[in-house]
Design a protein around this motif. Structure first.
Motif, PDB file in Angstrom:
ATOM      1  N   GLY A  48       0.789  -1.224   0.000  1.00  0.00           N
ATOM      2  CA  GLY A  48       0.000   0.000   0.000  1.00  0.00           C
ATOM      3  C   GLY A  48       0.826   1.281   0.000  1.00  0.00           C
ATOM      4  N   LEU A  49       0.144   2.391   0.229  1.00  0.00           N
ATOM      5  CA  LEU A  49       0.815   3.699   0.287  1.00  0.00           C
ATOM      6  C   LEU A  49       1.503   3.872   1.637  1.00  0.00           C
ATOM      7  N   PRO A  50       2.715   4.439   1.627  1.00  0.00           N
ATOM      8  CA  PRO A  50       3.469   4.566   2.880  1.00  0.00           C
ATOM      9  C   PRO A  50       2.732   5.433   3.904  1.00  0.00           C
ATOM     10  N   LEU A  51       2.773   5.005   5.152  1.00  0.00           N
ATOM     11  CA  LEU A  51       2.116   5.728   6.244  1.00  0.00           C
ATOM     12  C   LEU A  51       2.968   6.931   6.655  1.00  0.00           C
ATOM     13  N   THR A  52       2.930   7.952   5.806  1.00  0.00           N
ATOM     14  CA  THR A  52       3.583   9.219   6.165  1.00  0.00           C
ATOM     15  C   THR A  52       2.708   9.940   7.193  1.00  0.00           C
ATOM     16  N   ARG A  53       3.268  10.990   7.782  1.00  0.00           N
ATOM     17  CA  ARG A  53       2.480  11.825   8.699  1.00  0.00           C
ATOM     18  C   ARG A  53       1.267  12.395   7.970  1.00  0.00           C
ATOM     19  N   GLU A  54       1.464  12.740   6.696  1.00  0.00           N
ATOM     20  CA  GLU A  54       0.384  13.334   5.906  1.00  0.00           C
ATOM     21  C   GLU A  54      -0.769  12.333   5.738  1.00  0.00           C
ATOM     22  N   LEU A  55      -0.421  11.081   5.422  1.00  0.00           N
ATOM     23  CA  LEU A  55      -1.477  10.080   5.237  1.00  0.00           C
ATOM     24  C   LEU A  55      -2.202   9.824   6.564  1.00  0.00           C
TER      25      LEU A  55
END
Lengths: 180, 180
Positions: free
Chosen positions: B88-95
């Motif tokens: 999946g999409l990386p769990l950045t702070r933004e996500l």
């Protein structure tokens, strides 16, 4: 910052899967290797080696080293020891900063069963650190500890010579396979 | 924010210990309960109930509910579904912030083996989220995800009616036992 993990109390075969999760977490979150103390386990070493061969990097596992010897050697080289335990001081941002400011290589000690009382002593651990005061998992504790002291390295780490690499997707799976 | 965990693909007996680590992590990091999908496992339910009895709170485990039914019901009540997967999409702070801003109850889906392809589809998951693009552990992924979306709730959570409570110490162990 150099980090190694010392895994204590591994029982064959019952702890193999959790120990493997510990090792993979150590690798993915930025530790350089794992010592599987006191017990030799070729199966765990092999399965982690296989992951490293496919997914890259130089993460290592060494099993069978007595924990006293590993700790003594680490400290004699100026390394810091951090024992993760539910009984320790809570891993606040302040405590994580304090450990980072020591600016020394860190050995993180995690047990899979009740650890020897000496683990709590200043002769063995510089810090006894709790990721919360509830029973949960050494895998979670290690992930959160490494996330904090390595500043979420897991988000950006690159692994050299990887044969497999995930390309993040909103939907579905995409893996690049590098031919060698 | 309400969070429940859906654990898929649990195999008896091989996944019992890791599933227990998933459940204890869910509890300690602030989820309200765990659905063990598709398979009934009284042993896991019992061991988590025992932890909750001693350590407090109202964390629940329900096993045997078909995953389709659990997801359908959750979504029909306006709940959000987040599938944790290396692809999946990386769990950045933004996500993490984006998911928090949805301001909806969250069902976190974690597999213990290869999940059905449908898990990646918008019919099932609102988000496919990766805690790094390396193989590691659903236990670590869950811990980091809950840490991010519940703002390190694990550090301050209190559990009602606890019979055991750890008193953090720099050295040694201190546990308060409440008599009932």
């Amino acid at each position: 910052m150099r980090v190694v993990v010392l895994r204590w109390g591994h029982r064959i075969p019952r702890d193999r899967r959790v120990t493997t999760h510990v090792a993979l977490t150590a690798r993915a979150f930025g530790a350089e290797g794992m010592i599987l103390a006191d017990v030799e386990d070729e199966a765990v070493e092999r399965s982690i080696r296989q992951v490293t061969r496919l997914w890259g990097g130089s993460f290592w596992v060494k099993s069978g080293i007595p924990w006293r010897e590993a700790v003594r050697e680490w400290r004699s080289m100026g390394g810091l020891t951090v024992h993760l335990t539910v009984y320790g001081l809570p891993l606040t941002r302040e405590l994580a900063e304090k450990i980072k400011r020591e600016n020394r290589p860190v050995m993180v000690m995690v047990g899979s069963q009740k650890v020897p009382r000496e683990f709590f002593s200043p002769k063995v651990s510089d810090y006894n650190v709790a990721v919360g005061g509830q029973p949960h998992s050494e895998v979670s504790s290690l992930a959160i500890f490494l996330d904090r002291i390595l500043d979420e390295a897991w988000l950006t780490l690159k692994f050299d010579d990887a044969k497999l690499r995930v390309v993040p997707q909103e939907r579905g799976k995409k893996v690049l396979r590098v031919k060698v």
